[in-house]
Design a protein around this motif. Structure first.
Motif, PDB file in Angstrom:
ATOM      1  N   HIS A 115       0.870  -1.178   0.000  1.00 49.81           N
ATOM      2  CA  HIS A 115       0.000   0.000   0.000  1.00 49.81           C
ATOM      3  C   HIS A 115       0.904   1.224   0.000  1.00 49.81           C
ATOM      4  O   HIS A 115       2.127   1.069  -0.062  1.00 49.81           O
ATOM      5  CB  HIS A 115      -1.013  -0.019   1.157  1.00 49.81           C
ATOM      6  CG  HIS A 115      -0.425  -0.065   2.536  1.00 49.81           C
ATOM      7  ND1 HIS A 115      -0.187  -1.249   3.197  1.00 49.81           N
ATOM      8  CD2 HIS A 115      -0.031   0.919   3.377  1.00 49.81           C
ATOM      9  CE1 HIS A 115       0.322  -0.979   4.400  1.00 49.81           C
ATOM     10  NE2 HIS A 115       0.444   0.328   4.529  1.00 49.81           N
ATOM     11  N   HIS A 117       1.593   3.776   2.171  1.00 53.85           N
ATOM     12  CA  HIS A 117       2.291   4.389   3.307  1.00 53.85           C
ATOM     13  C   HIS A 117       3.796   4.349   3.051  1.00 53.85           C
ATOM     14  O   HIS A 117       4.285   3.472   2.338  1.00 53.85           O
ATOM     15  CB  HIS A 117       1.956   3.645   4.611  1.00 53.85           C
ATOM     16  CG  HIS A 117       0.587   3.971   5.138  1.00 53.85           C
ATOM     17  ND1 HIS A 117      -0.135   3.084   5.908  1.00 53.85           N
ATOM     18  CD2 HIS A 117      -0.184   5.070   4.989  1.00 53.85           C
ATOM     19  CE1 HIS A 117      -1.295   3.647   6.225  1.00 53.85           C
ATOM     20  NE2 HIS A 117      -1.351   4.843   5.678  1.00 53.85           N
ATOM     21  N   ASP A 119       6.392   3.442   4.623  1.00 55.64           N
ATOM     22  CA  ASP A 119       7.197   2.270   4.982  1.00 55.64           C
ATOM     23  C   ASP A 119       6.964   1.086   4.046  1.00 55.64           C
ATOM     24  O   ASP A 119       7.459  -0.025   4.310  1.00 55.64           O
ATOM     25  CB  ASP A 119       6.954   1.868   6.450  1.00 55.64           C
ATOM     26  CG  ASP A 119       5.497   1.577   6.746  1.00 55.64           C
ATOM     27  OD1 ASP A 119       4.620   2.308   6.262  1.00 55.64           O
ATOM     28  OD2 ASP A 119       5.225   0.604   7.467  1.00 55.64           O
ATOM     29  N   HIS A 178      -6.126  -2.482   5.524  1.00 53.96           N
ATOM     30  CA  HIS A 178      -5.029  -2.130   6.420  1.00 53.96           C
ATOM     31  C   HIS A 178      -5.440  -2.485   7.845  1.00 53.96           C
ATOM     32  O   HIS A 178      -6.629  -2.507   8.165  1.00 53.96           O
ATOM     33  CB  HIS A 178      -4.771  -0.626   6.310  1.00 53.96           C
ATOM     34  CG  HIS A 178      -3.467  -0.181   6.851  1.00 53.96           C
ATOM     35  ND1 HIS A 178      -3.256   0.024   8.188  1.00 53.96           N
ATOM     36  CD2 HIS A 178      -2.289   0.074   6.224  1.00 53.96           C
ATOM     37  CE1 HIS A 178      -1.995   0.405   8.365  1.00 53.96           C
ATOM     38  NE2 HIS A 178      -1.383   0.445   7.191  1.00 53.96           N
TER      39      HIS A 178
END
Ligand SMILES: [Zn+2]
Length: 334
Positions: A115, A117, A119, A178
């Motif tokens: 996804h 984000h 990280d 998520h």
């Protein structure tokens, strides 16, 4: 005579003591930790090298591809107080070590991004440019790639569900969810230019990856669940032997949630081996002064690995499933 008897007696005692010591030494085994990778499979088989968070390098000896490839892992202070950029030095150190351990040339066929984000997504465009790969992911990830000038020809959009072929591997992307951590939701609708604050990287679509390889039979053999979320029934009709199970934030969620997550990912796919991933503190580096580093759990303030791990251990025992926590630089052979 008396002296001779005492001498003989002493000799006997010494011999017995010596024998006792010998038996003791022969029966005492030293504690040796065998390398995990010394299994029956050869180094030519399909394998994956775990690299912290949900980053993994997969290869079959022909082509190599990544999940995420987040290697910058900026220190906490930078994440909170500054705008972030790709740490090229760190990425170069990690990828050099990665290709060496995989015993593969420095080339990537693709990077699937879990996804958007930071990280998961931040380093993927840089890696794609560096190693000739395409980035596979959502529109939200595409905006991150655009912000780093990745040509459109090196980006493959998967809106929801889709399949991608990387060498002989086939990866099915399934829309998942998520972990409900409070940092979820949103789409990047404009290019994310660097430097950018961590919160500017909006989630987009969270995927699960189902991996197949003709060398391992006709159906899929592994499910990768990067984030500790699920969509009810998302794995209907999917059977795999191996699940790479994301743990990020799981320790702060309810026991009922963790059990449901286990049910959806492990019981519903009939997996017999579960490897835990994304349990680590991703503000710690994978390489330090040329040395590969072991992972550290998240600080308790942010996650509770002890709690989630205890529960998962209990479920795995109850359900007869092998459970393993993967450390960075650990290789899994199939
Ligand atoms: Zn995330």
């Amino acid at each position: 005579m008396r002296v001779l008897r005492v001498a003989l007696y002493t000799l006997c005692v010494l011999a017995l003591l010596g024998l006792g010591a010998l038996v003791f030494l022969l029966k005492t085994h030293p504690t040796v930790r065998f390398p995990e990778s010394l299994e029956t499979k050869t180094s030519e088989s399909v394998r994956t090298l775990f690299l912290g968070t949900s980053s993994m390098a997969w290869t079959d000896g022909q082509s190599t591809w990544l999940v995420d490839g987040f290697f910058s892992r900026q220190p906490l202070g930078n994440v909170v107080f500054t705008r972030l950029t790709v740490d090229e030095m760190q990425i170069n150190a990690v990828t050099a070590e990665m290709f060496k351990r995989l015993n593969m040339p420095s080339a990537l066929s693709g990077i699937v991004v879990a996804h958007s984000h930071y990280d998961h997504s931040m380093d993927a465009p840089f890696l794609a440019k560096q190693f000739g790969a395409k980035v596979v992911g959502s529109e939200s990830t595409w905006q991150i790639a655009k912000g780093q000038d990745l040509p459109a020809t090196q980006m493959e959009l998967v809106p929801g569900r889709g399949r991608v072929k990387l060498g002989e591997f086939e990866i099915e992307l399934i829309q998942s969810a998520h972990a409900p951590t409070g940092f979820t939701g949103g789409f990047n609708s404009k290019p994310v230019f660097l430097p950018a604050h961590a919160l500017q990287f909006k989630e987009g679509i969270s995927y699960s990856f189902v991996v197949s390889h003709p060398g391992l039979g006709p159906g899929p053999f592994a499910l990768i669940q990067p984030s500790a979320g699920y969509v009810e029934g998302q794995n209907k009709g999917i059977a795999v032997k191996h699940v790479f199970l994301g743990m990020g934030g799981l320790g702060k969620l309810s026991e009922a949630y963790i059990e449901k997550y286990w049910q959806e990912m492990v019981m519903n796919t009939g997996a017999s081996n579960v490897y835990l991933i994304h349990w680590d503190d991703f503000t710690q580096p994978l390489m330090k002064q040329g040395q590969s580093q072991a992972l550290k759990p998240m600080p308790k303030l942010l996650d509770d690995l002890e709690k989630s791990l205890e529960l998962l251990k209990m479920f795995s025992k109850r359900d007869g499933v092998n459970l393993q926590v993967l450390d960075a630089w650990q290789m899994v052979y199939f």
